[in-house]
Write a protein that holds these residues in place. Structure first.
Motif, PDB file in Angstrom:
ATOM      1  N   VAL A 311      30.296  44.588 -45.396  1.00  0.00           N
ATOM      2  CA  VAL A 311      29.127  43.709 -45.387  1.00  0.00           C
ATOM      3  C   VAL A 311      28.356  43.867 -44.080  1.00  0.00           C
ATOM      4  N   ILE A 312      29.075  43.980 -42.969  1.00  0.00           N
ATOM      5  CA  ILE A 312      28.417  44.145 -41.669  1.00  0.00           C
ATOM      6  C   ILE A 312      27.584  45.414 -41.645  1.00  0.00           C
ATOM      7  N   THR A 313      28.152  46.514 -42.112  1.00  0.00           N
ATOM      8  CA  THR A 313      27.445  47.798 -42.038  1.00  0.00           C
ATOM      9  C   THR A 313      26.371  47.947 -43.104  1.00  0.00           C
ATOM     10  N   ASP A 314      26.321  47.024 -44.060  1.00  0.00           N
ATOM     11  CA  ASP A 314      25.251  47.024 -45.066  1.00  0.00           C
ATOM     12  C   ASP A 314      24.104  46.098 -44.676  1.00  0.00           C
ATOM     13  N   ILE A 315      24.180  45.497 -43.506  1.00  0.00           N
ATOM     14  CA  ILE A 315      23.214  44.477 -43.113  1.00  0.00           C
ATOM     15  C   ILE A 315      21.815  45.066 -42.935  1.00  0.00           C
ATOM     16  N   ALA A 368      36.473  52.678 -36.075  1.00  0.00           N
ATOM     17  CA  ALA A 368      37.822  52.471 -35.533  1.00  0.00           C
ATOM     18  C   ALA A 368      38.013  51.030 -35.079  1.00  0.00           C
ATOM     19  N   THR A 369      37.009  50.476 -34.401  1.00  0.00           N
ATOM     20  CA  THR A 369      37.109  49.094 -33.913  1.00  0.00           C
ATOM     21  C   THR A 369      36.335  48.125 -34.793  1.00  0.00           C
ATOM     22  N   THR A 370      35.759  48.631 -35.880  1.00  0.00           N
ATOM     23  CA  THR A 370      34.929  47.849 -36.808  1.00  0.00           C
ATOM     24  C   THR A 370      33.937  46.962 -36.058  1.00  0.00           C
ATOM     25  N   GLU A 371      33.117  47.632 -35.237  1.00  0.00           N
ATOM     26  CA  GLU A 371      32.103  46.919 -34.462  1.00  0.00           C
ATOM     27  C   GLU A 371      30.758  47.628 -34.578  1.00  0.00           C
ATOM     28  N   LEU A 372      29.723  46.825 -34.812  1.00  0.00           N
ATOM     29  CA  LEU A 372      28.358  47.317 -34.881  1.00  0.00           C
ATOM     30  C   LEU A 372      27.570  46.648 -33.758  1.00  0.00           C
ATOM     31  N   VAL A 373      26.981  47.464 -32.881  1.00  0.00           N
ATOM     32  CA  VAL A 373      26.202  46.939 -31.761  1.00  0.00           C
ATOM     33  C   VAL A 373      24.742  47.333 -31.955  1.00  0.00           C
ATOM     34  N   TRP A 385      20.835  42.198 -27.180  1.00  0.00           N
ATOM     35  CA  TRP A 385      21.762  42.961 -28.009  1.00  0.00           C
ATOM     36  C   TRP A 385      22.562  42.014 -28.905  1.00  0.00           C
ATOM     37  N   LEU A 386      23.012  42.535 -30.019  1.00  0.00           N
ATOM     38  CA  LEU A 386      23.856  41.775 -30.940  1.00  0.00           C
ATOM     39  C   LEU A 386      25.037  42.643 -31.345  1.00  0.00           C
ATOM     40  N   SER A 387      26.241  42.066 -31.247  1.00  0.00           N
ATOM     41  CA  SER A 387      27.453  42.745 -31.710  1.00  0.00           C
ATOM     42  C   SER A 387      28.043  41.956 -32.872  1.00  0.00           C
ATOM     43  N   LEU A 388      28.350  42.671 -33.959  1.00  0.00           N
ATOM     44  CA  LEU A 388      29.050  42.082 -35.101  1.00  0.00           C
ATOM     45  C   LEU A 388      30.352  42.854 -35.259  1.00  0.00           C
ATOM     46  N   ARG A 389      31.478  42.128 -35.200  1.00  0.00           N
ATOM     47  CA  ARG A 389      32.773  42.806 -35.223  1.00  0.00           C
ATOM     48  C   ARG A 389      33.715  42.119 -36.205  1.00  0.00           C
ATOM     49  N   ALA A 390      34.376  42.929 -37.019  1.00  0.00           N
ATOM     50  CA  ALA A 390      35.397  42.422 -37.938  1.00  0.00           C
ATOM     51  C   ALA A 390      36.763  42.550 -37.267  1.00  0.00           C
ATOM     52  N   THR A 391      37.526  41.468 -37.275  1.00  0.00           N
ATOM     53  CA  THR A 391      38.837  41.479 -36.619  1.00  0.00           C
ATOM     54  C   THR A 391      39.928  41.113 -37.626  1.00  0.00           C
ATOM     55  N   SER A 393      43.379  39.148 -38.975  1.00  0.00           N
ATOM     56  CA  SER A 393      43.835  37.759 -38.977  1.00  0.00           C
ATOM     57  C   SER A 393      45.332  37.723 -39.243  1.00  0.00           C
ATOM     58  N   ASP A 394      45.979  36.673 -38.748  1.00  0.00           N
ATOM     59  CA  ASP A 394      47.410  36.504 -39.012  1.00  0.00           C
ATOM     60  C   ASP A 394      47.655  36.103 -40.459  1.00  0.00           C
ATOM     61  N   ARG A 395      46.629  35.644 -41.126  1.00  0.00           N
ATOM     62  CA  ARG A 395      46.773  35.202 -42.509  1.00  0.00           C
ATOM     63  C   ARG A 395      46.452  36.335 -43.470  1.00  0.00           C
ATOM     64  N   PRO A 396      47.312  36.611 -44.425  1.00  0.00           N
ATOM     65  CA  PRO A 396      47.080  37.704 -45.381  1.00  0.00           C
ATOM     66  C   PRO A 396      45.760  37.524 -46.132  1.00  0.00           C
ATOM     67  N   GLY A 397      45.019  38.620 -46.284  1.00  0.00           N
ATOM     68  CA  GLY A 397      43.768  38.579 -47.038  1.00  0.00           C
ATOM     69  C   GLY A 397      42.620  37.946 -46.293  1.00  0.00           C
ATOM     70  N   GLU A 398      42.794  37.648 -45.004  1.00  0.00           N
ATOM     71  CA  GLU A 398      41.719  37.040 -44.221  1.00  0.00           C
ATOM     72  C   GLU A 398      41.371  37.924 -43.022  1.00  0.00           C
ATOM     73  N   SER A 399      40.249  37.622 -42.413  1.00  0.00           N
ATOM     74  CA  SER A 399      39.793  38.349 -41.238  1.00  0.00           C
ATOM     75  C   SER A 399      38.928  37.417 -40.396  1.00  0.00           C
ATOM     76  N   GLY A 400      38.425  37.933 -39.299  1.00  0.00           N
ATOM     77  CA  GLY A 400      37.557  37.136 -38.439  1.00  0.00           C
ATOM     78  C   GLY A 400      36.278  37.883 -38.116  1.00  0.00           C
ATOM     79  N   LEU A 401      35.184  37.138 -38.016  1.00  0.00           N
ATOM     80  CA  LEU A 401      33.903  37.712 -37.628  1.00  0.00           C
ATOM     81  C   LEU A 401      33.570  37.249 -36.215  1.00  0.00           C
ATOM     82  N   GLU A 402      33.374  38.193 -35.329  1.00  0.00           N
ATOM     83  CA  GLU A 402      32.957  37.879 -33.962  1.00  0.00           C
ATOM     84  C   GLU A 402      31.509  38.297 -33.774  1.00  0.00           C
ATOM     85  N   GLN A 403      30.678  37.327 -33.401  1.00  0.00           N
ATOM     86  CA  GLN A 403      29.268  37.594 -33.111  1.00  0.00           C
ATOM     87  C   GLN A 403      29.030  37.377 -31.620  1.00  0.00           C
TER      88      GLN A 403
END
Length: 445
Positions: A311-315, A368-373, A385-391, A393-403
């Motif tokens: 989704v980030i890279t399709d923005i 590799a780091t799933t980051e778009l700057v 500048w804007l950074s969108l990064r997918a990280t 998560s400790d929970r299965p099937g989840e992730s985190g978005l860092e802006q």
């Protein structure tokens, strides 16, 4: 390594190809009317039988890059040259002829320019020496006639005439990718075939002009519909080459199949335009600067990291920015009013460093780091500048978005701007984080 002969070595492609072949370790011989004679450099007309025969002695691969383009009978001249080259290649025992021609449209009678290119290709395909006929539409590179015509249209002023043929489509290709295919042809087994080469992006001619203006830092051009067939434009164009290029705009030039992309992927239209215009790849934020202002947000996403990264890279472009409806459009309109790039709605198929997406330029895309700057190209009292990064998560099937947003202010005015727009900034980017998360979770977009 094979010995290569470049015919038409003084032309735009020829100059670049001669250097690329030498860089790849091939022995290169060059022939052209405008060349300075020297070792392995022959100053002669290609129709000079003796010079052509001598040039082909001991040659493995011949590159035919000759296009006469002048005079009413240029097609007959090009055919005559092709027949002479094919005969000389057969006599010399050349193992491969490589011809760089143009596409063969099927949406109507071909322009004289494209018909001549096809005719030359057919001469080589019917000859005794195997021929690889590479077909390309617009080649983007500084000095290319088609690119210079494009750049002239982009810089022509705020109003852009928009005849109906400007909606025709093409798949422009970067000069660096053209050279890859040409050099590769010297290193493969001989073939007798036709192959289309193209960039990764299908664009209309209007979109191409707008993208060129955008990367040059110019506002979006106001496209005004006009009834102006390409034949009329060509009739009042004095330069034969430009006239031929204009005539070719009447066609859709989108090949059905193309050769596989070069290693590392095909060069996007945006990156090719940036390189041709001499616009440097945008730099990232000066992290060590004491004046740099920063804002950081995190969002929990109930979707995998891979899905979020998609989704980030399709923005941008038709996918939008997943934020307050109309927010970016309004900001873009305000930027356009003050002479900025505005909100150009467009992006390449696959984002890479140096590409543009709407009013932003891509600083870095790291799978590799799933980051778009991204760096904004709008007019501001500073740089942003804007950074969108997918990280993970400790929970299965989840992730985190860092802006993360950074702003380097230009003096007091820049600092006042940052703090004045901070409340609106928090709303817009807060909605963006939630919108990206919802899109990832829904499995759409």
């Amino acid at each position: 390594m094979p010995t290569c002969l470049v015919l038409g070595a003084g032309g735009y492609i020829g100059v670049h190809l001669t250097a690329a072949l030498a860089s790849a370790g091939h022995r290169v011989r060059a022939l052209g009317r405008s060349l300075e004679a020297g070792p392995d450099v022959i100053r002669a007309d290609v129709l000079d039988e003796t010079a052509l025969r001598d040039a082909m002695a001991g040659v493995d691969v011949v590159y035919h890059l000759v296009h006469s383009m002048t005079g009413a009978d240029f097609a007959a001249t090009d055919q005559k040259i092709a027949v002479a080259v094919a005969a000389a290649a057969a006599e010399a025992g050349v193992r491969q002829v490589v011809y760089l021609g143009g596409p063969r449209p099927t949406d109507g009678p071909m322009s004289a320019h494209l018909a001549s290119r096809a005719q030359v290709g057919d001469v080589f395909l019917a000859a005794r020496t195997p021929a690889l006929v590479l077909q390309a539409s617009m080649i983007i590179g500084a000095g290319s006639a088609s690119f210079e015509l494009l750049a002239k249209a982009a810089r022509g002023g705020p109003v852009l005439p928009n005849p109906s043929y400007m909606s025709n489509r093409s798949r422009p290709i970067a000069i660096r990718d053209v050279l890859h295919y040409l050099v590769e042809a010297a290193e493969r087994e001989p073939v007798n075939s036709v192959a289309d080469i193209a960039g990764p992006d299908t664009v209309t001619y209007l979109d191409l002009v707008q993208r060129c203006a955008r990367i040059a830092g110019l506002p979006k051009r106001l496209a005004v519909p006009v009834a102006l067939p390409p034949a009329v434009v060509a009739a009042v164009t004095p330069e034969p080459l430009v006239r031929s290029l204009v005539e070719s705009l009447q066609h859709d030039l989108v090949p059905a199949e193309v050769l596989p992309p070069p290693p590392g992927g095909a060069t996007s239209v945006d990156r090719a335009l940036r390189e041709a215009l001499g616009v440097p790849t945008p730099e990232g934020p000066p992290i060590d600067s004491p004046d740099l202002l920063r804002d950081h947000k995190t969002t929990r996403v109930r979707a995998t990291r891979d899905r979020l990264w998609q989704v980030i890279t399709d923005i941008g472009g038709s996918s939008g920015w997943h934020t307050v409806p109309g927010a970016w459009s309004l900001r873009g309109a305000l930027d356009h009013l003050v002479g900025g790039v505005g909100l150009h709605r467009g992006r390449p198929t696959h984002l890479n460093s140096g590409d543009t997406v709407d009013s932003w330029s891509v600083v870095e895309r790291s799978d590799a780091t799933t980051e778009l700057v991204l760096r904004t190209d709008m007019r501001l009292p500073g740089r942003a500048w804007l950074s969108l990064r997918a990280t993970d998560s400790d929970r299965p099937g989840e992730s985190g978005l860092e802006q993360t947003t950074w702003f380097e202010p230009y003096g007091l005015a820049g600092k006042l701007y940052w703090y004045a727009q901070k409340p609106a900034h928090d709303v817009v980017f807060g909605f963006m984080g939630s919108g990206i998360a919802r899109t990832a979770e829904s499995g759409t977009g």
